[in-house]
Design a protein around this motif. Structure first.
Motif, PDB file in Angstrom:
ATOM      1  N   ARG A 120     -34.650 -10.365 -42.990  1.00  0.00           N
ATOM      2  CA  ARG A 120     -33.355 -10.119 -43.635  1.00  0.00           C
ATOM      3  C   ARG A 120     -33.047 -11.191 -44.674  1.00  0.00           C
ATOM      4  N   ASP A 121     -33.410 -12.414 -44.386  1.00  0.00           N
ATOM      5  CA  ASP A 121     -33.182 -13.486 -45.354  1.00  0.00           C
ATOM      6  C   ASP A 121     -34.044 -13.270 -46.594  1.00  0.00           C
ATOM      7  N   TYR A 177     -27.523 -16.470 -40.435  1.00  0.00           N
ATOM      8  CA  TYR A 177     -27.612 -15.679 -41.661  1.00  0.00           C
ATOM      9  C   TYR A 177     -27.196 -16.464 -42.902  1.00  0.00           C
ATOM     10  N   GLN A 178     -27.049 -17.802 -42.745  1.00  0.00           N
ATOM     11  CA  GLN A 178     -26.795 -18.686 -43.886  1.00  0.00           C
ATOM     12  C   GLN A 178     -27.718 -19.903 -43.848  1.00  0.00           C
ATOM     13  N   PRO A 179     -29.019 -19.703 -43.745  1.00  0.00           N
ATOM     14  CA  PRO A 179     -29.912 -20.861 -43.728  1.00  0.00           C
ATOM     15  C   PRO A 179     -29.892 -21.580 -45.073  1.00  0.00           C
ATOM     16  N   GLU A 180     -30.249 -22.854 -45.055  1.00  0.00           N
ATOM     17  CA  GLU A 180     -30.261 -23.623 -46.303  1.00  0.00           C
ATOM     18  C   GLU A 180     -31.327 -23.113 -47.255  1.00  0.00           C
ATOM     19  N   ASN A 181     -32.416 -22.625 -46.697  1.00  0.00           N
ATOM     20  CA  ASN A 181     -33.500 -22.076 -47.504  1.00  0.00           C
ATOM     21  C   ASN A 181     -34.290 -21.104 -46.639  1.00  0.00           C
ATOM     22  N   ALA A 209     -35.030 -20.265 -42.290  1.00  0.00           N
ATOM     23  CA  ALA A 209     -34.866 -18.962 -41.636  1.00  0.00           C
ATOM     24  C   ALA A 209     -36.098 -18.565 -40.843  1.00  0.00           C
ATOM     25  N   THR A 210     -37.262 -19.011 -41.277  1.00  0.00           N
ATOM     26  CA  THR A 210     -38.510 -18.635 -40.593  1.00  0.00           C
ATOM     27  C   THR A 210     -38.903 -19.610 -39.491  1.00  0.00           C
ATOM     28  N   SER A 211     -38.271 -20.771 -39.443  1.00  0.00           N
ATOM     29  CA  SER A 211     -38.736 -21.807 -38.507  1.00  0.00           C
ATOM     30  C   SER A 211     -37.707 -22.200 -37.450  1.00  0.00           C
ATOM     31  N   TRP A 212     -36.528 -21.609 -37.458  1.00  0.00           N
ATOM     32  CA  TRP A 212     -35.489 -21.969 -36.512  1.00  0.00           C
ATOM     33  C   TRP A 212     -35.943 -21.755 -35.067  1.00  0.00           C
ATOM     34  N   ASP A 213     -35.579 -22.680 -34.207  1.00  0.00           N
ATOM     35  CA  ASP A 213     -35.700 -22.476 -32.766  1.00  0.00           C
ATOM     36  C   ASP A 213     -34.361 -21.897 -32.322  1.00  0.00           C
TER      37      ASP A 213
END
Length: 719
Positions: free
Chosen positions: A253-254, A593-597, A601-605
């Motif tokens: 989605r990001d 849904y508001q990651p810095e980059n 978004a792909t690496s969050w735990d």
């Protein structure tokens, strides 16, 4: 059925097979594709108008919705694995086609031509055109043809499959925890009597599955702290198979939002809602969090003291006070505080709310307030109503209740729609409480109206041989809330199905039902909803006497004034902690849904993020306080809202409370059953559905701009 009250249209039929479900959905797709192919072949952009481009597709969509919603519904309620699987497959097929259809450059050029012509249209048609055009833009049609557009389509197809898998895993989850009767001390036998009994290695134990009617009473009543912990941790880890799905959905989605030129998915999702921007949402949640923090700390302190004194009074050698107030402590001690300090015994209160009479009395409220009439269809009347003469085909399960719904005589006496109630749990059924629109309302090609069919799917404890199904007060509120969504559907009077009933912006959709919850807290309505179960039959009276002291006087038939007073006074007990929990969900949703980059978004735990945010906001202890890592639980894997429609939208539950509080306290608080205002509310707000901007509906109903004053006042906070 009442004489001379034959509905002008039959109800939907539920007699599909797995093969017919797949055949029907493919047929609808074929019809839709044939129409768009014909439009593209016959029309050039300079000849495109609303009537020859937009209207044919919308009329076909209206007609196909009469079957498609039912086809998708089987996966939530059918006892047949074959039907559930076929329904899930049909949903995937439909989602894939939707992506394909919404990314057709040729049809987009026709829609764009209509949009740019600026024809003079009625307001609902103008809104349809505007939203349709913007939907195409959000599906990448402004992207140059090539790798970006191809990647965007690939993402949308993959997301459709992932979302369906996530929902199916939730629906078909069959886990649970085995407990001994000693482990379950305090949990009402009305709850545990229906649990699966163990054999072999589990001999002598009972299985608590994770359905709400079993899980929540365990949290609230189990005296053994270890039982509550075990149930809580097991529930949050029950769907680890959703972990990789969740991870991939957020990343995709990001990526899709960034391809379209948005900084994040939240910005994309919120721009057409009432809030308009993530910044406004973030400010709202942050301000509310700040206002609630002090109250939450005070409530936690009082509950911690209660825990300490409770353990001391029980001489609990195994559970001596450990200095902690755990997440799984809160439901238990919140209940205990209500009983100790407010004399609110929810088990006793439930005796006044038998499900059968509660439903009847709720329907009476809507009859009086909004000018409706409900007629239950039973026995041979079902056969007479069914298009094929078989009454079993107009319900999906033998225990379903079916009502025809009419306008009251003072409102014209016209047909309004069909209402279904599916109230008790069964294997593989949808596990929560929700309203499903089975057929929307709209204007037919010949100018006549098609009326809606709507269903409440709930999981209230079933009746036993000696007791009816009894509702806790929070279940009474839940039932009235979901029934409110059903009424929103039933009174909808829009031109197009896409705007019918609850098809409104997500941060307003809960407001009408949240407003109605107030009727479950006002003395007059509480009394009118109540009816002690001992008055329902001689058998039930005998049951009550067997469980009461000898020579005890039969309770009042309706809820006594002193119990009503105690219940109403308890309404806002530990409200700060409750709303901080809602803030945890809302802030987690907005954060992911508001990651810095995109890399973030792909690496969050997500487990660590979910649990850390929960502690930082609520300050209720978790296993981290015992030295464990923040991945002790995986609550995000059961958080259906952020995957299935409420993505970057969970804030709406709190945001819409601003509007629900404003409407109730401005219009209804002094006279909740005022029929003039009730009918005005029906006509002004509910009938319009999503055909008019929600803010405009509110302005017309309130006679001014909406305000947050009532919301903050309700919470005991300063504006």
């Amino acid at each position: 059925m009442a004489p001379n009250r034959k509905p002008p249209q039959p109800p939907p039929l539920f007699h599909d097979t797995g093969d017919s479900i797949k055949k029907k959905i493919k047929g609808h797709i074929s019809n839709s594709k044939a129409l768009t192919d014909r439009l593209v072949k016959e029309l050039k952009p300079q000849d495109a108008t609303f009537d020859n481009v937009m209207l044919p597709g919308e009329l076909l969509g209206n007609e196909e919705s009469l079957e498609t919603e039912v086809l998708m519904f089987y996966q939530a309620v059918s006892e047949s694995q074959e039907l559930r699987d076929a329904s899930t497959e049909a949903q995937k097929i439909a989602k894939d086609y939707s992506v394909e259809a919404s990314m057709r450059e040729d049809i987009f050029q026709l829609v764009k031509a209509v949009y740019e012509k600026k024809e003079k249209l009625d307001p609902e048609s103008a809104k349809l055109l505007d939203e349709s055009y913007k939907d195409y833009i959000k599906m990448g049609l402004n992207l140059p043809e090539g790798s970006k557009r191809d990647r965007f389509k690939e993402i949308k197809l993959r997301l459709g499959s992932l979302e369906t898998d996530f929902e199916r895993n939730l629906a078909e989850e069959k886990g649970g925890v085995w407990f001994t009767p000693e482990d379950l001390t305090g949990v009402p036998t009305d709850v545990t009597s229906s649990w699966e009994k163990g054999t072999g290695e589990t001999e002598g134990k009972l299985k608590m599955n994770f359905a709400y009617p079993n899980l929540f009473p365990t949290f609230k009543y189990a005296q053994n702290a270890e039982t509550r912990k075990t149930a809580y941790v097991a529930n949050t880890n029950k769907l680890l198979k959703n972990k990789p799905i969740f991870q991939e959905v957020i990343a995709l989605r990001d990526e899709a939002a960034r391809i379209l030129g948005y900084p994040n998915h939240a910005t994309l999702r919120i721009e057409n809602k009432m809030a308009k921007t993530p910044e406004r949402v973030n400010d709202f949640l942050s301000d509310l969090r700040q206002k609630l923090q002090q109250g939450g700390a005070s409530e936690k302190k009082a509950l911690t003291e209660l825990k300490k004194s409770d353990l001391q009074s029980r001489g609990d050698s195994k559970g001596n006070f450990d200095g902690h107030y755990w997440l799984w402590d809160n439901p238990y001690y919140n209940r205990l505080m209500l009983e100790r300090d407010y004399s609110v015994d929810h088990e006793k209160l439930a005796e006044y709310f038998p499900l059968s009479t509660c439903i009847a009395k709720m329907l009476e409220i809507f009859e009086q307030l909004m000018g409706l009439s409900f007629v239950e269809v039973v026995g041979k009347d079902r056969d007479a109503l069914s298009p094929d003469g078989d009454g079993s085909h107009i319900v999906w399960h033998k225990d379903c209740h079916l009502f025809t719904v009419w306008d009251s005589e003072d409102q014209g006496g016209n047909f309004s729609g069909y209402l279904y109630l599916d109230l008790h749990p069964r294997p593989d059924k949808y596990k929560h409480a929700a309203n499903f629109n089975l057929q929307p309302g709209f204007i037919n090609r010949d100018g006549s109206r098609h009326y809606p069919a709507t269903a409440l799917v709930c999981n209230f404890s079933p009746p036993t041989k000696t007791k009816p199904s009894l509702l806790k007060h929070d279940e009474v509120t839940t039932l009235f809330h979901e029934l409110g969504h059903g009424i929103h559907d039933l009174v909808g009077r829009t031109k197009y199905s896409r705007f019918h009933g609850t098809n409104v912006v997500r941060d307003f959709v809960e407001a009408p039902s949240q407003m109605l919850e107030n009727w479950c807290w006002t003395p007059g309505q509480l009394k009118s909803l109540s009816n002690h179960y001992s008055y329902l039959s001689p058998e039930y009276e005998a049951t009550w006497r067997e469980n009461s002291p000898k020579d005890a006087k039969q309770p009042d038939k309706t809820l006594p004034d002193d119990l009503i007073d105690k219940l109403v006074k308890s309404k806002h007990v530990n409200d700060a902690l409750f709303n901080l929990r809602q803030l945890h969900f809302g802030i987690f949703d907005m954060t992911i849904y508001q990651p810095e980059n995109h890399e973030q978004a792909t690496s969050w735990d997500f487990a660590e993020l979910y649990n850390k945010l929960g502690y930082d906001i609520q300050h209720l202890d978790t296993p981290v306080q015992l030295g464990e890592s923040n991945d002790w639980g995986n609550g995000h894997t059961t958080f259906a809202h952020v995957i299935s429609g409420y993505d970057a939208g969970y804030y709406g539950y709190l945001f819409s409370q601003v509007y629900s509080a404003d409407m109730f306290h401005t219009i209804f608080a002094k006279a909740p059953m005022n029929p003039t205002q009730g009918r005005r509310y029906r006509r002004t707000v509910l009938e319009k559905g999503g055909s008019i901007d929600a803010l405009d509906l509110l302005r017309e109903f309130l006679g001014r701009e909406p305000s947050n004053e009532a919301f903050y006042r309700e919470l005991g906070l300063q504006v």
